[in-house]
Design a protein around this motif. Structure first.
Motif, PDB file in Angstrom:
ATOM      1  N   PHE A  19      -9.680  12.430  -0.498  1.00  0.00           N
ATOM      2  CA  PHE A  19      -9.492  11.994  -2.089  1.00  0.00           C
ATOM      3  C   PHE A  19     -10.065  10.816  -2.230  1.00  0.00           C
ATOM      4  O   PHE A  19     -10.323  10.286  -3.172  1.00  0.00           O
ATOM      5  N   LYS A  61      -7.424   3.729 -10.335  1.00  0.00           N
ATOM      6  CA  LYS A  61      -7.173   3.934 -11.558  1.00  0.00           C
ATOM      7  C   LYS A  61      -6.585   2.393 -12.084  1.00  0.00           C
ATOM      8  O   LYS A  61      -6.872   2.254 -13.277  1.00  0.00           O
ATOM      9  N   VAL A  62      -5.767   1.722 -11.293  1.00  0.00           N
ATOM     10  CA  VAL A  62      -5.145   0.628 -11.644  1.00  0.00           C
ATOM     11  C   VAL A  62      -6.199  -0.743 -11.539  1.00  0.00           C
ATOM     12  O   VAL A  62      -6.407  -1.567 -12.122  1.00  0.00           O
ATOM     13  N   PHE A  72       2.607   6.162 -13.788  1.00  0.00           N
ATOM     14  CA  PHE A  72       1.593   7.181 -14.373  1.00  0.00           C
ATOM     15  C   PHE A  72       2.024   8.387 -15.120  1.00  0.00           C
ATOM     16  O   PHE A  72       1.567   8.575 -15.929  1.00  0.00           O
ATOM     17  N   PHE A  78      -6.201  15.862 -10.176  1.00  0.00           N
ATOM     18  CA  PHE A  78      -6.810  14.366  -9.792  1.00  0.00           C
ATOM     19  C   PHE A  78      -8.367  14.402  -9.965  1.00  0.00           C
ATOM     20  O   PHE A  78      -8.740  13.372 -10.544  1.00  0.00           O
ATOM     21  N   LEU A  79      -8.725  15.342  -9.106  1.00  0.00           N
ATOM     22  CA  LEU A  79     -10.320  15.319  -8.674  1.00  0.00           C
ATOM     23  C   LEU A  79     -11.052  16.313  -9.798  1.00  0.00           C
ATOM     24  O   LEU A  79     -12.342  15.924  -9.910  1.00  0.00           O
ATOM     25  N   ILE A 111      -2.165  19.510  -7.818  1.00  0.00           N
ATOM     26  CA  ILE A 111      -2.237  18.062  -7.703  1.00  0.00           C
ATOM     27  C   ILE A 111      -3.675  17.731  -7.568  1.00  0.00           C
ATOM     28  O   ILE A 111      -4.425  17.025  -8.229  1.00  0.00           O
ATOM     29  N   LEU A 166      -6.783   5.852 -20.806  1.00  0.00           N
ATOM     30  CA  LEU A 166      -5.514   6.192 -20.384  1.00  0.00           C
ATOM     31  C   LEU A 166      -4.581   5.835 -21.668  1.00  0.00           C
ATOM     32  O   LEU A 166      -4.701   4.544 -22.241  1.00  0.00           O
ATOM     33  N   PRO A 192       2.267   1.359  -4.473  1.00  0.00           N
ATOM     34  CA  PRO A 192       1.490   2.580  -5.146  1.00  0.00           C
ATOM     35  C   PRO A 192       2.468   3.680  -5.526  1.00  0.00           C
ATOM     36  O   PRO A 192       2.180   4.307  -6.430  1.00  0.00           O
ATOM     37  N   ILE A 193       3.515   4.215  -4.813  1.00  0.00           N
ATOM     38  CA  ILE A 193       4.319   5.014  -5.389  1.00  0.00           C
ATOM     39  C   ILE A 193       5.049   4.582  -6.623  1.00  0.00           C
ATOM     40  O   ILE A 193       5.381   5.374  -7.628  1.00  0.00           O
ATOM     41  N   VAL A 241      -2.494  10.296  -3.183  1.00  0.00           N
ATOM     42  CA  VAL A 241      -2.542  10.319  -4.743  1.00  0.00           C
ATOM     43  C   VAL A 241      -2.040   8.715  -5.153  1.00  0.00           C
ATOM     44  O   VAL A 241      -2.706   8.327  -5.843  1.00  0.00           O
ATOM     45  N   SER A 242      -1.101   8.297  -4.245  1.00  0.00           N
ATOM     46  CA  SER A 242      -0.676   6.988  -4.703  1.00  0.00           C
ATOM     47  C   SER A 242      -1.705   5.914  -4.497  1.00  0.00           C
ATOM     48  O   SER A 242      -2.047   5.053  -5.158  1.00  0.00           O
ATOM     49  N   LEU A 243      -2.540   6.051  -3.191  1.00  0.00           N
ATOM     50  CA  LEU A 243      -3.484   5.229  -3.405  1.00  0.00           C
ATOM     51  C   LEU A 243      -4.792   5.169  -4.313  1.00  0.00           C
ATOM     52  O   LEU A 243      -5.336   4.058  -4.741  1.00  0.00           O
ATOM     53  N   ILE A 244      -4.968   6.545  -4.725  1.00  0.00           N
ATOM     54  CA  ILE A 244      -6.067   6.646  -5.822  1.00  0.00           C
ATOM     55  C   ILE A 244      -5.600   6.034  -7.034  1.00  0.00           C
ATOM     56  O   ILE A 244      -6.441   5.321  -7.698  1.00  0.00           O
ATOM     57  N   VAL A 245      -4.231   6.049  -7.529  1.00  0.00           N
ATOM     58  CA  VAL A 245      -3.825   5.655  -8.511  1.00  0.00           C
ATOM     59  C   VAL A 245      -3.870   4.077  -8.440  1.00  0.00           C
ATOM     60  O   VAL A 245      -4.374   3.387  -9.479  1.00  0.00           O
ATOM     61  N   VAL A 246      -3.489   3.325  -7.633  1.00  0.00           N
ATOM     62  CA  VAL A 246      -3.495   2.024  -7.362  1.00  0.00           C
ATOM     63  C   VAL A 246      -4.798   1.468  -7.053  1.00  0.00           C
ATOM     64  O   VAL A 246      -5.506   0.655  -7.900  1.00  0.00           O
ATOM     65  N   LEU A 247      -5.578   2.083  -6.319  1.00  0.00           N
ATOM     66  CA  LEU A 247      -6.837   1.405  -5.696  1.00  0.00           C
ATOM     67  C   LEU A 247      -8.133   1.707  -7.055  1.00  0.00           C
ATOM     68  O   LEU A 247      -8.803   0.762  -7.420  1.00  0.00           O
ATOM     69  N   LEU A 254       0.839  -1.238   0.037  1.00  0.00           N
ATOM     70  CA  LEU A 254      -0.020  -0.062   0.019  1.00  0.00           C
ATOM     71  C   LEU A 254       0.846   1.218  -0.022  1.00  0.00           C
ATOM     72  O   LEU A 254       0.459   2.441   0.044  1.00  0.00           O
ATOM     73  N   ALA A 265       3.651   2.925  -8.911  1.00  0.00           N
ATOM     74  CA  ALA A 265       2.632   3.192 -10.140  1.00  0.00           C
ATOM     75  C   ALA A 265       2.429   4.494 -10.055  1.00  0.00           C
ATOM     76  O   ALA A 265       2.116   4.712 -11.221  1.00  0.00           O
ATOM     77  N   VAL A 266       2.509   5.530  -9.180  1.00  0.00           N
ATOM     78  CA  VAL A 266       2.460   6.887  -9.499  1.00  0.00           C
ATOM     79  C   VAL A 266       3.518   7.353 -10.587  1.00  0.00           C
ATOM     80  O   VAL A 266       3.374   8.010 -11.336  1.00  0.00           O
TER      81      VAL A 266
END
Lengths: 296, 270
Positions: B207, B122-123, A37, A250-251, A246, A47, A30-31, B114-120, A26, A33-34
């Motif tokens: 978020f 978007k991915v 991205f 995102f939102l 940011i 995407l 995720p980092i 942000v990193s949780l949004i991307v993984v949970l 977690l 993945a960022v």
């Protein structure tokens, strides 16, 4: 196999694994993945997963992103400096002037304001600093000013004051901890050898407290870069920071890849600043050791 | 001691700066005026009564309580594993592993969000729910839990456990009968701190919130309506009192734990 499982190392690893796996899945994943991205692009609802540096190019070329990033760094640096300089005398007072049995109470006193709702604390600063706010009506009532002060709300000053308040305990506590560890007999030795209070402070107390001061600076600097609520509530247009952009990407703008890029750039800015600070610290120590002989 | 007097003066001015918002909060909550400004109108409980009438607020409180309770239990369990491993064993890669677990303490919360949004979202394509918020909150509460539990586990006398094993108890019964009761005050303290952190957290909730807003997200929405703000002040006052009660309880348990294992107390929490 059984033998390996019985070793201390294996036992420790086994025990730490649930927490480690959680943090890995977690946080580390995720980092990563960022980062991935940030090399992709948003194509309306889809995407586009082809590797590209377009987001970084946009971040470098559009002035708004650069302005926000550098402003965030600047605000964080000022907040860190102000918070640490104001926090040091408080930590010093609690450690050296407060009787031992009252110290825990004082630490509790310092942390109480921190447990007021984060949102409401910031909102209340807006009430305090506003045009018809507490500060202005107070100063007017005292006859110190005729017109309300306007340089204290909806700009960078307001963000700095509010953040310096919000992060105060995080600066006071690490400094207090190192001051408590200083062996008081070292100070007595310095006095006995004829040094004044000021020189003793500069050559004994301050160098010994340096690790705590640096820890306080790092603890305040890193999270303030990413603060969202304070610039949004009290910053006005000239006090907005990178996290507001940011969030927007995102939102609102539905452009997660660009948002991810800005998040990565903000993190990189933190890492680079900390690395420069570390090198500066090393140089300072080296210089002192070789030329001045203080801070030994 | 002239410098001492200057320092004392500075300390009191600084304390005023620290307490200014905390003093204003109840002042405006009990003020009967509709605008948040001086001079105050009069003393009354009307804004507290108004809180009782807002349905959406009650739902938000309930959502936040659910999230905070689940978060504090999960964070404390994960904190216990890591803290026990870190205080009792040395194992390969201990520095980097503990470093990764403790990183959320200094990471800007927006990065976690942000990193949780991307993984949970978007991915993995999961929907937003209270569970996405809980996952984030557990991540940021675990380091606090470890910091508290390290104190409890470190002050534990190893020979007590060894005696139990020598007298024929198994590892598990030793843990249940000897270790657990001794670190229980630390566990309660960790539960309370995690609960308070989760209840107050805004960015991650903002978020990752779905159709059910948490209390902090709901308050954020209310701040845009000037008419709602006195009621928000009343709500803030109640939350401050609850937080302080929980923290005092947490501090009480932490100290009792240290006393029980016969260790000199050093400083407060955090």
């Amino acid at each position: 196999m059984k033998k390996i499982l019985k070793t201390e190392g294996a036992n420790g690893l086994l025990l730490v694994s649930p927490t480690f796996i959680y943090a890995f899945l977690l946080l580390a994943v995720p980092i990563a993945a960022v980062v991935t991205f940030s090399f992709w692009t948003q194509n309306y609802l889809d995407l586009d997963t082809t590797f590209t540096l377009d987001n970084y190019r946009a971040a470098a070329q559009e002035p708004i992103y650069r302005v926000l990033l550098f402003r965030s760094l600047k605000i964080s640096a000022i907040v860190t400096l102000a918070t640490v300089i104001l926090a040091f005398p408080i930590a010093y007072y609690i450690s050296f002037f407060v009787p031992a049995n009252r110290k825990a109470l004082w630490i509790f006193l310092i942390t109480v304001p921190f447990w007021t709702s984060y949102l409401l604390r910031i909102f209340l600063w807006k009430v305090i600093l506003g045009y018809n706010g507490v500060l202005n009506s107070g100063l007017k009532g005292l006859g110190l000013i005729d017109e309300p002060l306007t340089f204290i709300l909806y700009n960078m000053n307001a963000v700095v004051i509010t953040l310096a308040h919000a992060w105060a305990p995080f600066a006071i506590l690490p400094i207090y901890v190192v001051l408590e560890k200083i062996d008081r007999s070292l100070l007595e030795a310095s006095y006995d050898l004829g040094e004044s209070r000021l020189i003793t402070f500069m050559r004994v107390t301050l160098p010994l407290a340096l690790p705590g001061i640096l820890a306080a600076a790092v603890i305040v600097f890193i999270p303030t870069i990413g603060d969202y609520v304070t610039p949004k509530l009290v910053g006005g247009p000239s006090g907005l920071m990178i996290s507001n952009m940011i969030q927007l990407q995102f939102l609102k703008a539905n452009n997660a890849p660009l948002g991810a890029t800005l998040a990565i750039l903000a993190m990189l800015a933190v890492v680079v600043t900390l690395a420069l600070l570390w090198i500066f610290g090393k140089l300072l120590t080296w210089f002192n050791r070789n030329y001045f002989g203080i801070l030994r | 001691m002239k410098s001492g007097r200057f320092l004392t003066l500075f300390v009191w001015v600084y304390l005023l700066f620290l307490y200014l918002p905390v003093i204003l909060l109840p002042l405006f909550a009990f003020n009967t005026g509709k605008i948040i400004a001086f001079p105050l109108k009069g003393f009354g409980f009307q804004w507290f009564y108004e809180l009782a009438k807002i349905e959406a607020l009650h739902t938000a409180v309930w959502t936040s309580l659910k999230i905070a309770i689940i978060t504090s239990v999960l964070a404390t369990i994960l904190g216990m594993f890591a803290s026990r491993a870190a205080t009792r064993f040395s194992f390969p890669g201990k520095g980097p592993i503990m470093g990764l677990i403790m990183v959320p303490l200094v990471l800007p919360e927006i990065i976690v969000a942000v990193s949780l949004i991307v993984v949970l979202i978007k991915v993995m394509g999961l929907g937003l729910s209270i569970w996405t918020i809980i996952l984030g909150h557990v991540l940021i509460c675990v380091p606090f839990s470890i910091a508290i539990l390290n104190g409890a586990f470190r002050s534990l006398d190893k020979s007590l456990e060894e005696a139990s094993v020598d007298l024929g108890e198994t590892k598990w019964t030793t843990f249940r009968l000897i270790t657990l009761p001794l670190v229980m005050p630390g566990i309660i303290s960790s539960l309370l701190i995690s609960f308070v952190i989760s209840l107050d957290e805004f960015i991650i909730a903002f978020f990752l919130t779905g159709s059910e807003p948490t209390l902090s997200v709901y308050i954020w929405g209310m701040l845009r309506f000037p008419g709602r703000i006195p009621a928000v002040m009343a709500l803030g006052t109640i939350m401050l009192i609850v937080s302080l009660l929980l923290l005092t309880a947490s501090e009480y348990f932490r100290r009792r734990g240290l006393r029980r294992s016969g260790v000199q107390d050093v400083g407060g929490f955090i």
